[in-house]
Motif scaffolding. Structure first.
Motif, PDB file in Angstrom:
ATOM      1  N   VAL A  89       0.863  -1.182   0.000  1.00  0.00           N
ATOM      2  CA  VAL A  89       0.000   0.000   0.000  1.00  0.00           C
ATOM      3  C   VAL A  89       0.900   1.233   0.000  1.00  0.00           C
ATOM      4  O   VAL A  89       1.593   1.515   0.982  1.00  0.00           O
ATOM      5  CB  VAL A  89      -0.947   0.036   1.220  1.00  0.00           C
ATOM      6  CG1 VAL A  89      -1.918   1.206   1.098  1.00  0.00           C
ATOM      7  CG2 VAL A  89      -1.705  -1.284   1.375  1.00  0.00           C
ATOM      8  N   ASN A  90       0.914   1.944  -1.119  1.00  0.00           N
ATOM      9  CA  ASN A  90       1.709   3.171  -1.227  1.00  0.00           C
ATOM     10  C   ASN A  90       0.870   4.328  -0.685  1.00  0.00           C
ATOM     11  O   ASN A  90       0.058   4.915  -1.399  1.00  0.00           O
ATOM     12  CB  ASN A  90       2.077   3.426  -2.688  1.00  0.00           C
ATOM     13  CG  ASN A  90       3.184   2.515  -3.156  1.00  0.00           C
ATOM     14  OD1 ASN A  90       4.261   2.477  -2.568  1.00  0.00           O
ATOM     15  ND2 ASN A  90       2.925   1.764  -4.222  1.00  0.00           N
ATOM     16  N   ASN A  91       1.069   4.613   0.609  1.00  0.00           N
ATOM     17  CA  ASN A  91       0.235   5.598   1.291  1.00  0.00           C
ATOM     18  C   ASN A  91       1.004   6.861   1.690  1.00  0.00           C
ATOM     19  O   ASN A  91       0.408   7.933   1.809  1.00  0.00           O
ATOM     20  CB  ASN A  91      -0.373   4.935   2.537  1.00  0.00           C
ATOM     21  CG  ASN A  91      -0.924   5.951   3.516  1.00  0.00           C
ATOM     22  OD1 ASN A  91      -2.018   6.474   3.326  1.00  0.00           O
ATOM     23  ND2 ASN A  91      -0.157   6.256   4.567  1.00  0.00           N
ATOM     24  N   ALA A  92       2.328   6.765   1.897  1.00  0.00           N
ATOM     25  CA  ALA A  92       3.093   7.910   2.408  1.00  0.00           C
ATOM     26  C   ALA A  92       2.886   9.125   1.510  1.00  0.00           C
ATOM     27  O   ALA A  92       2.932   9.014   0.289  1.00  0.00           O
ATOM     28  CB  ALA A  92       4.579   7.558   2.474  1.00  0.00           C
ATOM     29  N   GLY A  93       2.632  10.262   2.138  1.00  0.00           N
ATOM     30  CA  GLY A  93       2.435  11.459   1.329  1.00  0.00           C
ATOM     31  C   GLY A  93       2.585  12.718   2.157  1.00  0.00           C
ATOM     32  O   GLY A  93       2.455  12.693   3.387  1.00  0.00           O
ATOM     33  N   ILE A  94       2.894  13.802   1.467  1.00  0.00           N
ATOM     34  CA  ILE A  94       3.028  15.104   2.144  1.00  0.00           C
ATOM     35  C   ILE A  94       2.356  16.183   1.284  1.00  0.00           C
ATOM     36  O   ILE A  94       2.080  15.957   0.100  1.00  0.00           O
ATOM     37  CB  ILE A  94       4.512  15.513   2.364  1.00  0.00           C
ATOM     38  CG1 ILE A  94       5.255  15.629   1.008  1.00  0.00           C
ATOM     39  CG2 ILE A  94       5.223  14.528   3.278  1.00  0.00           C
ATOM     40  CD1 ILE A  94       6.557  16.399   1.112  1.00  0.00           C
ATOM     41  N   THR A  95       2.127  17.326   1.900  1.00  0.00           N
ATOM     42  CA  THR A  95       1.673  18.512   1.152  1.00  0.00           C
ATOM     43  C   THR A  95       2.655  19.656   1.411  1.00  0.00           C
ATOM     44  O   THR A  95       3.277  19.720   2.482  1.00  0.00           O
ATOM     45  CB  THR A  95       0.276  18.988   1.624  1.00  0.00           C
ATOM     46  OG1 THR A  95       0.302  19.125   3.044  1.00  0.00           O
ATOM     47  CG2 THR A  95      -0.814  18.017   1.235  1.00  0.00           C
ATOM     48  N   ARG A  96       2.801  20.510   0.437  1.00  0.00           N
ATOM     49  CA  ARG A  96       3.531  21.779   0.601  1.00  0.00           C
ATOM     50  C   ARG A  96       2.730  22.785  -0.211  1.00  0.00           C
ATOM     51  O   ARG A  96       3.103  23.141  -1.323  1.00  0.00           O
ATOM     52  CB  ARG A  96       4.961  21.689   0.043  1.00  0.00           C
ATOM     53  CG  ARG A  96       5.883  20.739   0.749  1.00  0.00           C
ATOM     54  CD  ARG A  96       6.405  21.289   2.091  1.00  0.00           C
ATOM     55  NE  ARG A  96       7.336  20.345   2.684  1.00  0.00           N
ATOM     56  CZ  ARG A  96       6.991  19.363   3.520  1.00  0.00           C
ATOM     57  NH1 ARG A  96       5.716  19.197   3.856  1.00  0.00           N
ATOM     58  NH2 ARG A  96       7.898  18.546   4.019  1.00  0.00           N
TER      59      ARG A  96
END
Ligand code: NAP
Length: 248
Positions: A89-96
């Protein structure tokens, strides 16, 4: 300890939020859960403990998904432990976030490196063991905004739209090997990622959701669990929106 009779499930970004809920959804006698996270904190231990309390096994590793070297060593450890990877499960994420005119190159690069390149690196790394097994389930976490667009998030939207295209291309490449590849597109889910939004913005977003509430991490985890199940064996290259109807 990992039990070799169980499926091996790998979740990126499992220390908090949606990733933790996904780890918990797999907690139980049927899966060994491995997850990663980027910054050392008590959160990863908490995920391990919560899964253990639910009768499962989970182990977290500090890994930057944007680094091929770190990702390869992460999966080597998993292969040493269990000899297989059944679900990724490719879940890692960030916002900028920021308007395009003021967006810094670093904010673009960081978001694309973690959200999109991280998905590429992790998927590429599991491809070989999954092809050997002639079995695999890859589930990529996109976002409704990857389909709808959103002002102030050009970098994030590009990464999440990229994940949808990537999902379809890889689904076509790997289908003949018994590997399904799908995406889940959450709407507005209350986690640390959305915690900085003002109450006014949250209210506005909820007013645009037909089901009249924000999403829970468990709502997203349930869709992931389904896509990883035998019941979903004939589904590939699809995007399931879990957004209360925010986007149709
Ligand atoms: P979150 O609460 O901010 O958690 C993000 C997770 O990703 C954490 O476990 C974090 O680890 C990990 N992470 C960040 N950078 C990483 C890296 N370089 N390498 C490995 N792990 C990394 O976010 P969330 O709301 O649960 O979001 C999870 C996914 O759902 C993301 O892909 C997000 O884009 C997507 N999504 C969220 C929403 C929403 O409304 N929340 C909506 C649509 C899509 P640390 O704890 O170490 O920082």
């Amino acid at each position: 300890m990992a039990d070799l009779m169980k499926r091996t499930v790998v979740v990126t970004g499992g220390s908090r939020g949606i990733g933790r809920a996904i780890c918990l959804a797999f907690a139980g006698p049927e899966a060994n859960v491995y997850f990663n996270y980027s910054s050392a904190s008590a959160a990863s231990m908490e995920t391990e403990e919560l899964v253990a309390r639910a009768g499962g096994f989970a182990k977290g590793f500090q890994v930057n998904v944007g680094s091929e070297k770190e990702v390869e060593s992460f999966f080597s450890k998993i292969m040493e432990d269990t000899g297989r990877v059944d679900v990724l499960v490719n879940n890692a994420g960030i916002t900028r976030d920021g308007l395009l005119a003021r967006m810094k190159e670093k904010d673009w690069d960081d978001v694309l490196d973690i959200n999109l390149k991280g998905t590429f690196i992790c998927t590429k790394t599991v491809t070989r063991p999954m092809m050997k097994q002639r079995y695999g389930r890859i589930i990529n976490i996109s976002s409704v905004v990857g389909a709808s667009g959103n002002p102030g998030q050009a970098n994030y939207v590009a990464s999440k739209a990229g994940i949808i295209g990537f999902t379809k291309a890889v689904a076509k490449e790997l289908g003949s090997r018994g590997i399904t590849v799908n995406a889940v597109a959450p709407g507005f889910v209350e986690t640390d990622m959305t915690a900085s939004l003002s109450e006014k913005v949250k209210e506005l977003m909820i007013s645009q959701i037909p089901l009249g509430r924000s999403g829970r991490p468990e709502d997203v985890a349930a869709a992931v669990l389904f896509l990883a199940s035998e019941g979903a064996c004939y589904i590939t290259g699809q995007v399931i929106h879990v957004s209360g109807g925010m986007y149709m």
